[in-house]
Design a protein around this motif. Structure first.
Motif, short mmCIF file in Angstrom:
data_model
loop_
_atom_site.label_atom_id
_atom_site.label_comp_id
_atom_site.label_asym_id
_atom_site.label_seq_id
_atom_site.Cartn_x
_atom_site.Cartn_y
_atom_site.Cartn_z
N VAL A 267 0.59 -1.25 -0.04
CA VAL A 267 0.08 -0.11 -0.01
C VAL A 267 1.01 0.28 0.07
O VAL A 267 1.08 1.40 1.20
CB VAL A 267 -0.58 0.38 0.92
N PRO A 268 1.17 1.55 -1.17
CA PRO A 268 2.43 3.35 -1.40
C PRO A 268 1.92 4.76 0.22
O PRO A 268 0.84 4.41 -0.06
CB PRO A 268 1.69 3.58 -2.56
N GLY A 269 2.86 4.86 -0.35
CA GLY A 269 2.85 5.98 0.92
C GLY A 269 2.41 5.86 2.86
O GLY A 269 2.15 6.29 3.68
N HIS A 270 2.24 4.09 2.63
CA HIS A 270 2.09 3.61 3.91
C HIS A 270 3.11 3.06 4.94
O HIS A 270 3.72 1.56 4.30
CB HIS A 270 0.67 3.09 4.44
N VAL A 271 3.34 2.41 6.44
CA VAL A 271 4.17 1.60 5.98
C VAL A 271 3.39 0.90 7.64
O VAL A 271 2.26 1.49 8.43
CB VAL A 271 5.46 2.33 6.93
N ASP A 272 3.83 -0.08 8.04
CA ASP A 272 2.70 -0.70 9.59
C ASP A 272 3.65 -0.18 10.78
O ASP A 272 4.44 0.02 10.71
CB ASP A 272 3.03 -2.33 9.61
N ALA A 273 2.80 -0.95 11.94
CA ALA A 273 3.62 -0.77 13.15
C ALA A 273 5.51 -0.62 13.12
O ALA A 273 5.82 -0.35 13.68
CB ALA A 273 2.96 -1.46 13.99
N ALA A 274 5.80 -2.30 12.42
CA ALA A 274 7.21 -2.03 12.85
C ALA A 274 7.78 -1.09 11.47
O ALA A 274 9.30 -1.58 11.62
CB ALA A 274 7.32 -3.64 11.81
N GLY A 275 7.52 -0.51 11.35
CA GLY A 275 7.55 1.02 10.18
C GLY A 275 8.23 -0.34 8.50
O GLY A 275 8.79 0.82 7.90
N GLU A 276 7.87 -1.25 8.10
CA GLU A 276 7.78 -2.22 7.68
C GLU A 276 6.74 -1.36 6.22
O GLU A 276 5.75 -0.77 6.92
CB GLU A 276 7.53 -3.27 7.93
N PRO A 277 7.37 -1.61 5.04
CA PRO A 277 5.89 -1.32 4.53
C PRO A 277 4.71 -1.91 4.34
O PRO A 277 4.26 -3.29 4.79
CB PRO A 277 6.02 -2.01 2.73
N ALA A 278 3.71 -0.64 4.44
CA ALA A 278 2.44 -1.62 4.76
C ALA A 278 2.07 -2.65 3.65
O ALA A 278 1.98 -2.27 2.54
CB ALA A 278 1.06 -0.75 4.99
N ARG A 279 1.15 -4.20 3.34
CA ARG A 279 0.39 -4.57 3.09
C ARG A 279 -0.94 -4.87 3.68
O ARG A 279 -1.77 -5.38 4.46
CB ARG A 279 1.10 -6.02 3.06
#
Length: 364
Positions: A267-279
């Motif tokens: 998901v471009p422009g977003h990261v998850d709780a661990a700072g990794e690219p959001a999926r």
């Protein structure tokens, strides 16, 4: 998990010095849960109960089901023994505890504590509806649980009641927050979309997950309802889900899914709780089956091995446990059960028969 020719090479290596199929099967069953198609089961799903405190319409009728009598259910010690046997003797590296609703199981923390002490130490997770998770998240983490999957099909409390026949929406949200705070990460949300019910919520659910650092997984509705009313034409497909998410500009995920059931997108422009690219993921068990890479073996709450979610046959380990069988004898029975696994679930086969057990009695 290797595909195509790679999988064939693995099976060839197993059979290299044993020309007879029967002898090849024997060799394949020495230390792993192998089947005739070169797949190795390393992911164990353990159903701890068939009971649930929700009545999701796609799972069971409003009045509930005839629950499993307590004497038929595996005891805590029996569950611990089978998990230990799977890890120490059969090569299982990941264990997920499911239900029904596993948080109902009083011995859950003790079971996880023992599983976390095993060597080699397996990855441990729980799939739950989230009710009560706010009270038990910290004890579960301290016991050794690594992460959770929480079922959430709607952000609307009214719809939640329509879908589950219970006013527990706020409890599920509290459970999600508690799991994240306790470090049971990545916290994954499992969502089933139903046509005309919540199929308009895909974008909102993804925004919610992104805002809180959760990982969202959409799951195609499968023919595992107790009512046997599943209709493929009423199922919201992976293609439809992805179409609804087009405004997010999803990009292909170059990280291999391996044996994971979810196909994921970035998901471009977003990261998850661990700072990794959001999926975001889609588990398309019906329209995009991944049977060729399946690495799962399942144990029901009454001690039956199921080598496939849609299996119509089971192998009874409870009888062996209570009959005084040795670890070696139980392990061999488990290997035999997995050797008979079919190539695929066969949902598209005109002769397909829905399992007698509903999802609540099988475990995810």
């Amino acid at each position: 998990m290797p595909r195509g020719s790679e999988r064939d090479e693995r099976l060839d290596s197993i059979c290299a010095h044993l020309p007879e199929i029967s002898r090849a099967a024997e060799a394949a069953r020495v230390t792993v849960l192998a089947d005739r198609f070169g797949r190795i089961a390393t992911d164990l799903r353990v159903s701890l109960t068939d009971r649930c405190n929700l009545r999701c319409t796609y799972c069971m009728p409003a009045e509930g089901l005839a629950w499993m009598p307590q004497p038929q259910q595996l005891t805590d010690d029996e569950v611990k023994r089978l998990v230990r046997l799977a890890v120490e003797h059969l090569g299982v590296t990941e264990v997920r505890f499911t239900g029904g609703e596993p948080l109902i199981r009083r011995g859950l923390v003790s079971i996880i504590t023992e599983a976390a002490r095993l060597e080699p130490r397996p990855k441990l997770s729980v799939t739950t509806n989230g009710i009560g998770l706010d009270r038990i998240a910290v004890p579960l983490r301290e016991a050794g649980l690594d992460r959770v999957n929480v079922s959430l099909d709607t952000l609307d409390p009214v719809r939640f009641h329509t879908l589950t026949l219970r006013d527990r929406h706020s409890d599920v949200l509290a459970g999600l927050r508690a799991a994240a705070a306790a470090g049971l990460t990545p916290v994954k949300i499992n969502t089933v979309l139903m046509r005309g019910v919540n199929d308009d919520e895909a974008p909102a659910l993804l925004r919610f997950a992104l805002e809180h650092g959760y990982q969202l997984r959409f799951i195609e509705q499968m023919p595992l309802d107790a009512q046997h009313q599943w209709d493929r034409h009423e199922m919201v497909t992976a293609e439809e889900i992805l179409a609804a998410l087009e405004p997010f500009g999803l990009e292909p995920d170059n990280v291999s899914r391996g044996t994971a059931p979810a196909e994921t997108w970035l998901v471009p422009g977003h990261v998850d709780a661990a700072g990794e690219p959001a999926r975001v993921g889609v588990i398309a068990s019906v329209t995009r089956p991944f049977c060729g890479d399946c690495d799962r073996t399942r144990l029901t709450a009454d001690g039956q091995v199921r080598n496939c979610l849609f299996a119509t046959e089971e192998s009874d380990l409870r009888k062996l446990l209570r009959g005084g069988a040795s670890d070696a004898e139980i392990a061999e029975a488990w290997r035999v059960a997995m050797w008979g696994k079919r190539a695929g679930h066969g949902i598209d086969d005109p002769k397909f028969l829905q399992p007698v057990r509903p999802m609540s009695a099988i475990g995810g």
